[in-house]
Design a protein around this motif. Structure first.
Motif, PDB file in Angstrom:
ATOM      1  N   ALA A  70       0.849  -1.187   0.000  1.00  0.00           N
ATOM      2  CA  ALA A  70       0.000   0.000   0.000  1.00  0.00           C
ATOM      3  C   ALA A  70       0.886   1.239   0.000  1.00  0.00           C
ATOM      4  O   ALA A  70       0.799   2.115   0.853  1.00  0.00           O
ATOM      5  N   ALA A  71       1.759   1.295  -1.000  1.00  0.00           N
ATOM      6  CA  ALA A  71       2.772   2.339  -1.096  1.00  0.00           C
ATOM      7  C   ALA A  71       3.490   2.154  -2.423  1.00  0.00           C
ATOM      8  O   ALA A  71       3.238   1.192  -3.154  1.00  0.00           O
ATOM      9  N   THR A  72       4.413   3.076  -2.694  1.00  0.00           N
ATOM     10  CA  THR A  72       5.282   2.917  -3.859  1.00  0.00           C
ATOM     11  C   THR A  72       6.490   2.068  -3.504  1.00  0.00           C
ATOM     12  O   THR A  72       6.887   1.177  -4.244  1.00  0.00           O
ATOM     13  N   GLY A  73       7.075   2.336  -2.337  1.00  0.00           N
ATOM     14  CA  GLY A  73       8.243   1.591  -1.908  1.00  0.00           C
ATOM     15  C   GLY A  73       7.891   0.185  -1.457  1.00  0.00           C
ATOM     16  O   GLY A  73       6.821  -0.049  -0.877  1.00  0.00           O
ATOM     17  N   THR A  74       8.793  -0.755  -1.711  1.00  0.00           N
ATOM     18  CA  THR A  74       8.579  -2.150  -1.324  1.00  0.00           C
ATOM     19  C   THR A  74       9.709  -2.656  -0.429  1.00  0.00           C
ATOM     20  O   THR A  74       9.931  -3.863  -0.322  1.00  0.00           O
ATOM     21  N   ASN A  75      10.417  -1.744   0.220  1.00  0.00           N
ATOM     22  CA  ASN A  75      11.587  -2.131   1.010  1.00  0.00           C
ATOM     23  C   ASN A  75      11.222  -2.936   2.256  1.00  0.00           C
ATOM     24  O   ASN A  75      12.095  -3.553   2.869  1.00  0.00           O
ATOM     25  N   ASN A  76       9.947  -2.952   2.642  1.00  0.00           N
ATOM     26  CA  ASN A  76       9.533  -3.747   3.797  1.00  0.00           C
ATOM     27  C   ASN A  76       9.198  -5.192   3.432  1.00  0.00           C
ATOM     28  O   ASN A  76       8.825  -5.980   4.306  1.00  0.00           O
ATOM     29  N   ILE A  77       9.325  -5.519   2.173  1.00  0.00           N
ATOM     30  CA  ILE A  77       9.029  -6.877   1.695  1.00  0.00           C
ATOM     31  C   ILE A  77      10.313  -7.480   1.137  1.00  0.00           C
ATOM     32  O   ILE A  77      11.005  -6.846   0.330  1.00  0.00           O
ATOM     33  N   ASP A  78      10.644  -8.690   1.548  1.00  0.00           N
ATOM     34  CA  ASP A  78      11.797  -9.394   1.003  1.00  0.00           C
ATOM     35  C   ASP A  78      11.404  -9.922  -0.379  1.00  0.00           C
ATOM     36  O   ASP A  78      10.776 -10.976  -0.505  1.00  0.00           O
ATOM     37  N   LEU A  79      11.763  -9.160  -1.415  1.00  0.00           N
ATOM     38  CA  LEU A  79      11.321  -9.491  -2.765  1.00  0.00           C
ATOM     39  C   LEU A  79      11.965 -10.775  -3.282  1.00  0.00           C
ATOM     40  O   LEU A  79      11.316 -11.545  -4.003  1.00  0.00           O
ATOM     41  N   VAL A  80      13.204 -11.006  -2.926  1.00  0.00           N
ATOM     42  CA  VAL A  80      13.885 -12.226  -3.363  1.00  0.00           C
ATOM     43  C   VAL A  80      13.192 -13.454  -2.775  1.00  0.00           C
ATOM     44  O   VAL A  80      12.926 -14.439  -3.469  1.00  0.00           O
ATOM     45  N   ALA A  81      12.874 -13.375  -1.483  1.00  0.00           N
ATOM     46  CA  ALA A  81      12.206 -14.495  -0.818  1.00  0.00           C
ATOM     47  C   ALA A  81      10.791 -14.685  -1.359  1.00  0.00           C
ATOM     48  O   ALA A  81      10.313 -15.816  -1.502  1.00  0.00           O
ATOM     49  N   ALA A  82      10.116 -13.578  -1.661  1.00  0.00           N
ATOM     50  CA  ALA A  82       8.767 -13.675  -2.217  1.00  0.00           C
ATOM     51  C   ALA A  82       8.790 -14.388  -3.567  1.00  0.00           C
ATOM     52  O   ALA A  82       7.966 -15.265  -3.841  1.00  0.00           O
ATOM     53  N   LYS A  83       9.744 -14.022  -4.395  1.00  0.00           N
ATOM     54  CA  LYS A  83       9.856 -14.663  -5.710  1.00  0.00           C
ATOM     55  C   LYS A  83      10.137 -16.145  -5.566  1.00  0.00           C
ATOM     56  O   LYS A  83       9.544 -16.982  -6.261  1.00  0.00           O
ATOM     57  N   ALA A  84      11.046 -16.478  -4.635  1.00  0.00           N
ATOM     58  CA  ALA A  84      11.382 -17.890  -4.424  1.00  0.00           C
ATOM     59  C   ALA A  84      10.185 -18.688  -3.937  1.00  0.00           C
ATOM     60  O   ALA A  84      10.057 -19.881  -4.233  1.00  0.00           O
ATOM     61  N   ALA A  85       9.296 -18.022  -3.199  1.00  0.00           N
ATOM     62  CA  ALA A  85       8.109 -18.693  -2.660  1.00  0.00           C
ATOM     63  C   ALA A  85       6.943 -18.678  -3.638  1.00  0.00           C
ATOM     64  O   ALA A  85       5.865 -19.204  -3.323  1.00  0.00           O
ATOM     65  N   GLY A  86       7.133 -18.052  -4.804  1.00  0.00           N
ATOM     66  CA  GLY A  86       6.065 -17.992  -5.790  1.00  0.00           C
ATOM     67  C   GLY A  86       4.969 -17.010  -5.437  1.00  0.00           C
ATOM     68  O   GLY A  86       3.823 -17.162  -5.875  1.00  0.00           O
TER      69      GLY A  86
END
Length: 315
Positions: A70-86
């Motif tokens: 709910a923002a422009t920035g995504t620094n609070n989300i581990d994007l690498v881990a999210a991608k690995a988890a699908g």
């Protein structure tokens, strides 16, 4: 579909009904790190502004398919881990531009015309005691004709520049700090500071911009200059700014962001008591209209994901 909003307080109570078309929406005003798993263990979609989500969470969330920042920035989300988890991740860009532009010029207008000082004088009876029809105790200056330096010339910086031009200012676009080349239509960062009447910061916080406004660079500004920061707190070294304001090395500053938020009691700008600083609690982005656009953007992202689209996909 189960949709969970983890920090609904950041949405200021706006209407979330556009999200209900996709399923059941559960909202929590605030969520601590310890509460994350229990609240989203059955969620298919998670909506979060500042709650941190990482690999340790994803390994326990088999139902989770989409995270909507709910923002422009995504620094609070581990994007690498999210991608690995699908797990797909989206954000919303540009929704707050009109709000931030308005806040920028609200702060600047207050400082240049000393409205906050005059309003305070009226509350304390100074006008009532005036020997003439008005009070002229504090300087009043126009934006027109001033050299208005924009640091960060993305969509937001461009929008601010357009309004500055409408006020009649001479807009100067600063080149990136420490850049070895100066692009056409721009001025080297340090040279821009040396001639600035007004500096408005709109760049992202990166290793290259962290504390780029420090004791050395603030000293380049003319003593009559005004600094506005509605970007990120870490771009300005706060001890240096407080010292520059106190010594009148810098005329005034308007600051909406701090390096640690919420503000800490020992922050030098929180402790500063001079009337040449306007400090607001990270509200530049938060007009009602801005948050309405944010919710509409999140709804669009969910619809796109469900239809196999890539709208605002970060992962």
């Amino acid at each position: 579909m189960n949709i969970v909003v983890l920090d609904a307080a950041t949405l200021a109570g706006v209407d979330l009904s556009p999200l209900a078309q996709f399923g059941t929406v559960s909202t929590y005003e605030h969520t601590t790190a310890e509460q994350v798993i229990s609240r989203i263990k059955n969620a298919n979609v998670v909506i979060s502004n500042k709650v941190q989500l990482n690999a340790a969470h994803f390994s326990q969330l088999s139902a989770l398919k989409l995270i909507c920042a709910a923002a422009t920035g995504t620094n609070n989300i581990d994007l690498v881990a999210a991608k690995a988890a699908g797990i797909a991740v989206t954000n919303v860009a540009g929704y707050s531009t009109p709000s931030v532009v308005q806040h920028t010029f609200t702060m600047l207008g207050n400082l240049m015309t000393n409205i906050h000082r005059y309003a305070d004088d009226c509350r304390h009876g100074a006008w009532q005691q005036s020997p003439m029809f008005c009070r002229l105790d504090h300087s009043i200056n126009e934006i027109a004709g001033k050299r208005f330096v924009v640091v960060g010339y993305g969509n937001l910086g461009q929008a601010v520049a357009n309004v500055a031009k409408a006020f009649g200012a001479q807009v100067i676009i600063a080149e990136r700090p420490n850049s070895k080349e100066v692009r056409r239509g721009r001025m080297a960062f340090e040279e821009a500071l040396k001639v600035a009447d007004i500096v408005s910061i709109h760049c992202p916080l990166t290793p290259q911009t962290e504390n780029v406004f420090n004791a050395e660079t603030l000293a380049l500004l003319p003593k009559h200059a005004i600094l506005i920061n509605t970007a990120r707190g870490g771009i300005v070294e706060e001890h240096a700014l407080a010292k520059a304001l106190e010594s009148k090395q810098l005329a005034a500053a308007g600051v909406d962001v701090l390096s640690t938020e919420p503000a800490q009691a020992d922050n030098p700008l929180i402790q500063y008591s001079g009337d040449n600083l306007l400090l607001t609690p990270h509200t530049a982005w938060a007009s009602k209209e801005s948050i309405d656009r944010l919710i509409a953007g999140i709804a669009e992202n969910i619809a796109s994901y469900l239809n196999g689209g890539q709208t605002n996909r970060v992962v």
